[in-house]
Design an enzyme around this catalytic site. Structure first.
Site, PDB file in Angstrom:
ATOM      1  N   SER B  94     -35.690 209.003  14.168  1.00 44.32           N
ATOM      2  CA  SER B  94     -36.538 208.565  13.357  1.00 44.32           C
ATOM      3  C   SER B  94     -37.039 208.733  12.269  1.00 44.32           C
ATOM      4  O   SER B  94     -37.801 210.559  11.486  1.00 44.32           O
ATOM      5  CB  SER B  94     -37.544 207.409  14.498  1.00 44.32           C
ATOM      6  N   ASP B 217     -27.546 200.173  13.438  1.00 44.54           N
ATOM      7  CA  ASP B 217     -29.166 200.211  13.556  1.00 44.54           C
ATOM      8  C   ASP B 217     -29.984 199.453  12.833  1.00 44.54           C
ATOM      9  O   ASP B 217     -30.108 200.281  11.161  1.00 44.54           O
ATOM     10  CB  ASP B 217     -29.452 201.379  13.074  1.00 44.54           C
ATOM     11  N   HIS B 245     -30.990 202.153  17.576  1.00 44.73           N
ATOM     12  CA  HIS B 245     -31.566 202.935  17.156  1.00 44.73           C
ATOM     13  C   HIS B 245     -32.486 204.535  18.159  1.00 44.73           C
ATOM     14  O   HIS B 245     -33.424 205.419  17.711  1.00 44.73           O
ATOM     15  CB  HIS B 245     -33.223 202.452  15.624  1.00 44.73           C
TER      16      HIS B 245
END
Lengths: 303, 267
Positions: B94, B217, B245
């Site tokens: 991320s 996502d 995610h």
């Protein structure tokens, strides 16, 4: 009879860990205006606002994977008409016979308002506290750190220099013949001298050099990782920059006293300020507009 | 004190190659527990928490330093420096993918290559050409949600109402819970993550990079993955048929297989 789950005044949702809705009770129709039969098979994302999707992905889903439950979490569902609906939910993961997530959902419209007010109150208090902190640390005439703030920063520098094995230089600065500015040209002229000297001092100070107005016409500097040569260079910068400072057609000069606490030195701030003050008085006695350095053999001129 | 003590460094396994795993926004190094078993038998795996996250020290947190990703990149570089790492493989998730990009540009010698899980160079929409997925209103809603949940979790209104800094008692109570941090820290991280736009840095990247893209996502769409792939030199894109995610948590076997294949092809 209407199924009891559809009579509940809250939402019941069953999803897979893959985020597919397996069951939704009538709450989603009655309260959110969604077609609860069409929800089955849909992805959970379709029920969430974009921010709530982030919240699901960064908090709820990892929590479900890691701990199998989320308690009392608040987020926003999205109604059939597209408006966000704040809810509070508890989620449980059950692993047998198949991994499913059970959601128990309550509307939180009023609770949400209370939170918003609480958060706003907190922000108000925080910003008020920050403003008070700034005021308490600042000399109102010059905008420089005041004595309290200087002592705080200098003590912090001394501790830090202790740990890192650095020396510290402390300077006391006094404006020469300040009283006569006040007496001959009025207090406004005196204030002007203080303001402009403060600005000059702030302009010559660099990173790691704390400057402050202690009170009256007395200023102080704490130079981190500075030895005698470094402190003398700083004092020279101060004297030099004052050549351009003229108030009421009179030039402004200062006297400076320096003391150094070498690496490993043990003197505290009070003792150091006292020694710098002794050197400052020596500079006054030596004719002003100069710098004296305090050493163990007594004050010596600084060139 | 070694700076690593501040970042709660954990070292698992041993082997000639070191893999550093950098957690994303929201949680802490616990996120990696599903993936580490695939690497620990023959690698040295380094885990850490960013300042203010998980069990990392909060005392060194300051809003200014951590209001941009540079502050977090410095944490990563501090960990690398304290362990004297060279040519490590960085596995990042991320927002950490972009933190890793910044760190890799600042000190390239620390890293050999990078595996980015669900990367996005910019979460915000930048009209007209770039669709990151979120608007400013979404960010504000998320920040408010973090406040609301913190109040809910903490069940402790004193510090909230008075605005006093959070005492150690409260911090200790919260630190037992996965994914919960001081709201100021969590919001600062969220804001830094959301406001970051590192698209301009992508072409400057120097390390071979594997991009692990989730098919669906909400935070990093496939279009974002393709954008990153197109602008990041020497990158390869692998789409995992998954939703969500957190590929490293939901599909660890597949993620490990892809990273191992990438490592074998890039010795």
């Amino acid at each position: 009879m209407i199924p009891p789950l559809d009579m509940l005044p809250g939402g019941v949702l069953v999803t897979t860990l893959g985020r597919e809705v397996r069951f939704a009770n009538a709450f989603f129709r009655t309260d959110l205006g969604l077609d609860d039969t069409a929800l089955v098979g849909a992805q959970i994302e379709t029920l969430l606002t974009p921010a709530s999707r982030v919240f699901y992905d960064t908090y709820l889903h990892p929590l479900l994977l890691n701990e199998g439950r989320c308690d009392e979490v608040q987020f926003n569902l999205i109604s059939g008409s597209g408006t966000p609906v704040p809810v509070v939910a508890c989620l449980r993961r059950a692993d047998a016979p198949e991994t499913l997530v059970f959601w128990c959902i309550m509307r939180a419209d009023n609770r949400n308002k209370m939170y918003e007010e609480l958060v706003k109150a907190q922000e108000d208090v925080n910003s008020h506290a920050r403003r008070m902190q700034d005021l308490a640390a600042t000399d109102s005439l010059t905008g420089m750190p005041n004595r309290r703030e200087f002592e705080r920063q200098a003590r912090r520098d001394l501790r830090s220099a202790d740990r890192a094995g650095h020396s510290i230089a402390l300077l006391m600065i006094d404006i020469d013949h300040f009283k006569s500015f006040n007496d001959n040209h009025g207090h406004a002229a005196g204030d002007e001298v203080l303001r402009r000297f403060g600005a000059t001092l702030m302009a010559v100070s660099r990173k790691g050099e704390t400057v402050a107005r202690l009170g009256g016409e007395e200023f102080a500097c704490c130079l981190y990782d500075a030895d005698q040569a470094g402190a003398a260079a700083f004092a020279r910068r101060v004297h030099d920059s004052l050549r351009a400072l003229v108030v009421e057609q009179r030039s402004v000069t200062v006297s400076i006293g320096i003391t150094i606490r070498p690496a490993g030195g043990t003197r505290d701030l009070v003792a150091l300020l006292k020694l710098a003050d002794v050197a400052l008085y020596a500079a006054k006695s030596a004719g002003r507009n100069c710098t004296m350095h305090h050493s163990d053999t007594g004050p010596t001129p600084c060139t | 004190m070694p700076r690593t003590e501040n970042n709660n460094v954990t070292i698992l396994g041993s082997g000639p190659q070191t893999i550093v795993m950098a957690h994303g926004f929201g949680c802490d190094q616990n996120m990696w527990r599903f993936l580490t078993p695939y690497f620990v038998p023959d690698h040295r795996v380094v885990l850490f928490d960013y300042t203010g996250c998980g069990k990392a020290a909060t005392t060194r947190f300051n809003v200014q330093k951590y209001s941009t990703l540079d502050g977090y990149a410095q944490d990563l570089l501090d960990v690398c420096a304290d362990l004297d790492l060279r040519d490590a493989i960085l596995v990042s998730h991320s927002v950490s993918t972009m933190i890793g990009l910044v760190a890799g540009l600042q000190d390239p010698s620390r890293f050999h290559s990078m595996a980015m899980v669900c990367p996005s160079p910019c979460l915000m929409n930048q009209p007209p050409d770039y669709h990151g997925g979120f608007d400013r209103a979404d960010l504000e809603e998320l920040l408010a949600m973090m406040d609301q949940n913190y109040i809910g979790w903490a069940n402790y209104l004193g510090p909230v109402v008075t605005g006093l800094p959070n005492g150690t008692d409260l911090a200790a109570e919260l630190s037992g819970s996965f994914c919960s941090t001081d709201p100021i820290i969590a919001k600062t991280f969220a804001r830094a993550a959301f406001m970051a736009d590192l698209r301009h840095l992508l072409p400057r990247a120097r390390h071979p990079t594997l991009l692990l893209q989730s098919a669906t996502d909400a935070l990093a769409s496939q279009a974002v993955g393709e954008y990153t792939h197109a602008h990041l030199p020497d990158s390869q894109l692998a789409v995992v048929d998954a939703t969500g995610h957190c590929l490293h948590m939901t599909h660890p076997a597949e993620v490990a297989r892809l990273i191992r294949a990438f490592m074998a092809a890039r010795p």
